[in-house]
Design a protein around this motif. Structure first.
Motif, PDB file in Angstrom:
ATOM      1  N   GLY A  98     -68.442 -46.584   1.553  1.00  0.00           N
ATOM      2  CA  GLY A  98     -68.945 -47.952   1.592  1.00  0.00           C
ATOM      3  C   GLY A  98     -69.070 -48.564   0.210  1.00  0.00           C
ATOM      4  O   GLY A  98     -69.239 -49.776   0.069  1.00  0.00           O
ATOM      5  N   ALA A  99     -68.966 -47.748  -0.840  1.00  0.00           N
ATOM      6  CA  ALA A  99     -69.158 -48.237  -2.205  1.00  0.00           C
ATOM      7  C   ALA A  99     -68.054 -49.188  -2.651  1.00  0.00           C
ATOM      8  O   ALA A  99     -68.329 -50.228  -3.256  1.00  0.00           O
ATOM      9  CB  ALA A  99     -69.260 -47.065  -3.178  1.00  0.00           C
ATOM     10  N   ARG A 100     -66.798 -48.851  -2.371  1.00  0.00           N
ATOM     11  CA  ARG A 100     -65.705 -49.753  -2.767  1.00  0.00           C
ATOM     12  C   ARG A 100     -65.861 -51.105  -2.083  1.00  0.00           C
ATOM     13  O   ARG A 100     -65.698 -52.159  -2.700  1.00  0.00           O
ATOM     14  CB  ARG A 100     -64.340 -49.158  -2.415  1.00  0.00           C
ATOM     15  N   ALA A 101     -66.202 -51.075  -0.799  1.00  0.00           N
ATOM     16  CA  ALA A 101     -66.389 -52.323  -0.045  1.00  0.00           C
ATOM     17  C   ALA A 101     -67.538 -53.136  -0.632  1.00  0.00           C
ATOM     18  O   ALA A 101     -67.438 -54.359  -0.780  1.00  0.00           O
ATOM     19  CB  ALA A 101     -66.647 -51.999   1.423  1.00  0.00           C
ATOM     20  N   ALA A 102     -68.618 -52.470  -0.984  1.00  0.00           N
ATOM     21  CA  ALA A 102     -69.769 -53.160  -1.582  1.00  0.00           C
ATOM     22  C   ALA A 102     -69.407 -53.738  -2.949  1.00  0.00           C
ATOM     23  O   ALA A 102     -69.844 -54.845  -3.300  1.00  0.00           O
ATOM     24  CB  ALA A 102     -70.954 -52.205  -1.704  1.00  0.00           C
ATOM     25  N   ASN A 103     -68.592 -53.032  -3.720  1.00  0.00           N
ATOM     26  CA  ASN A 103     -68.183 -53.524  -5.042  1.00  0.00           C
ATOM     27  C   ASN A 103     -67.315 -54.777  -4.928  1.00  0.00           C
ATOM     28  O   ASN A 103     -67.457 -55.703  -5.731  1.00  0.00           O
ATOM     29  CB  ASN A 103     -67.445 -52.434  -5.821  1.00  0.00           C
ATOM     30  N   VAL A 104     -66.435 -54.809  -3.951  1.00  0.00           N
ATOM     31  CA  VAL A 104     -65.611 -56.006  -3.757  1.00  0.00           C
ATOM     32  C   VAL A 104     -66.505 -57.183  -3.391  1.00  0.00           C
ATOM     33  O   VAL A 104     -66.380 -58.275  -3.941  1.00  0.00           O
ATOM     34  CB  VAL A 104     -64.532 -55.781  -2.680  1.00  0.00           C
ATOM     35  N   PHE A 105     -67.442 -56.962  -2.483  1.00  0.00           N
ATOM     36  CA  PHE A 105     -68.361 -58.031  -2.080  1.00  0.00           C
ATOM     37  C   PHE A 105     -69.189 -58.510  -3.270  1.00  0.00           C
ATOM     38  O   PHE A 105     -69.397 -59.710  -3.463  1.00  0.00           O
ATOM     39  CB  PHE A 105     -69.271 -57.570  -0.948  1.00  0.00           C
ATOM     40  N   ALA A 106     -69.666 -57.581  -4.093  1.00  0.00           N
ATOM     41  CA  ALA A 106     -70.471 -57.949  -5.263  1.00  0.00           C
ATOM     42  C   ALA A 106     -69.670 -58.822  -6.218  1.00  0.00           C
ATOM     43  O   ALA A 106     -70.195 -59.787  -6.778  1.00  0.00           O
ATOM     44  CB  ALA A 106     -70.965 -56.688  -5.974  1.00  0.00           C
ATOM     45  N   GLN A 107     -68.402 -58.499  -6.408  1.00  0.00           N
ATOM     46  CA  GLN A 107     -67.573 -59.300  -7.296  1.00  0.00           C
ATOM     47  C   GLN A 107     -67.389 -60.709  -6.724  1.00  0.00           C
ATOM     48  O   GLN A 107     -67.458 -61.697  -7.450  1.00  0.00           O
ATOM     49  CB  GLN A 107     -66.207 -58.649  -7.519  1.00  0.00           C
ATOM     50  N   VAL A 108     -67.192 -60.815  -5.435  1.00  0.00           N
ATOM     51  CA  VAL A 108     -67.004 -62.121  -4.792  1.00  0.00           C
ATOM     52  C   VAL A 108     -68.297 -62.922  -4.799  1.00  0.00           C
ATOM     53  O   VAL A 108     -68.275 -64.146  -4.939  1.00  0.00           O
ATOM     54  CB  VAL A 108     -66.477 -61.922  -3.343  1.00  0.00           C
ATOM     55  N   SER A 109     -69.426 -62.257  -4.670  1.00  0.00           N
ATOM     56  CA  SER A 109     -70.718 -62.916  -4.571  1.00  0.00           C
ATOM     57  C   SER A 109     -71.369 -63.238  -5.910  1.00  0.00           C
ATOM     58  O   SER A 109     -72.364 -63.972  -5.961  1.00  0.00           O
ATOM     59  CB  SER A 109     -71.683 -62.036  -3.769  1.00  0.00           C
ATOM     60  N   ALA A 110     -70.842 -62.663  -6.981  1.00  0.00           N
ATOM     61  CA  ALA A 110     -71.434 -62.865  -8.308  1.00  0.00           C
ATOM     62  C   ALA A 110     -71.369 -64.338  -8.701  1.00  0.00           C
ATOM     63  O   ALA A 110     -70.359 -65.000  -8.453  1.00  0.00           O
ATOM     64  CB  ALA A 110     -70.706 -62.020  -9.345  1.00  0.00           C
ATOM     65  N   PRO A 111     -72.445 -64.846  -9.291  1.00  0.00           N
ATOM     66  CA  PRO A 111     -72.427 -66.246  -9.747  1.00  0.00           C
ATOM     67  C   PRO A 111     -71.338 -66.443 -10.805  1.00  0.00           C
ATOM     68  O   PRO A 111     -71.088 -65.553 -11.612  1.00  0.00           O
ATOM     69  CB  PRO A 111     -73.806 -66.470 -10.360  1.00  0.00           C
ATOM     70  N   THR A 112     -70.713 -67.585 -10.752  1.00  0.00           N
ATOM     71  CA  THR A 112     -69.653 -67.863 -11.724  1.00  0.00           C
ATOM     72  C   THR A 112     -70.123 -68.787 -12.818  1.00  0.00           C
ATOM     73  O   THR A 112     -71.082 -69.451 -12.751  1.00  0.00           O
ATOM     74  CB  THR A 112     -68.420 -68.487 -11.038  1.00  0.00           C
TER      75      THR A 112
END
Length: 112
Positions: A98-112
Motif C-alpha cells: 500500500g506504500a507505493r499507492a499512498a506515495n502516488v496519492f501524496a504527490q498528487v495531493s501535495a499543495p502546489t
C-alpha cells in the motif's frame, strides 16, 4: 482479508487485493481500482489481467500503472491526478504493502 486505508473520502489504498476484495469494494461504492504492482513481482499474487477481468464483471474500472519500489512515478501521479478530477469517483489503489499507492496519492495531493 483486505486491509483498506482511507486517505480521503474518495481514495483508499490497500496491499495486494483478491477477487473477493473486489466484491467488497464494489459493494462499498468504489468505482475504480488501480494496480501499481508489476505482474510477477511475487509469484503467488494475482496478475493484473485476472484482476481486470474480475473488475469488469463487477462494473469497476481497472487501471494498470505498475512501478517497482524506488522507481520514479511521475507518470502514475499524472494519471492519478487526471482520474481524480472526474466527478463521483471513488478509488482503491493497491501494491504490495500500500506504500507505493499512498506515495502516488501524496504527490498528487501535495499543495502546489
Amino acid at each position: 482479508m483486505m486491509d483498506l486505508t482511507h486517505l480521503s473520502d474518495n481514495f483508499s489504498v490497500s496491499p495486494q487485493i483478491t477477487e473477493h476484495d473486489l466484491r467488497v469494494l464494489a459493494q462499498g461504492g468504489f468505482t475504480d481500482v488501480i494496480c501499481y504492482r508489476p505482474d510477477h513481482e511475487h509469484p503467488s499474487e494475482t496478475i493484473s489481467t485476472r484482476v481486470a477481468k474480475a473488475c469488469a464483471a463487477l462494473g469497476l474500472s481497472f487501471h494498470y500503472h505498475p512501478f517497482a519500489p524506488g522507481e520514479a512515478f511521475e507518470t502514475q501521479a499524472k494519471d492519478l491526478a487526471q482520474l481524480m478530477s472526474k466527478p463521483n469517483i471513488k478509488v482503491c489503489a493497491y501494491c504490495r504493502s500500500g506504500a507505493r499507492a499512498a506515495n502516488v496519492f501524496a504527490q498528487v495531493s501535495a499543495p502546489t
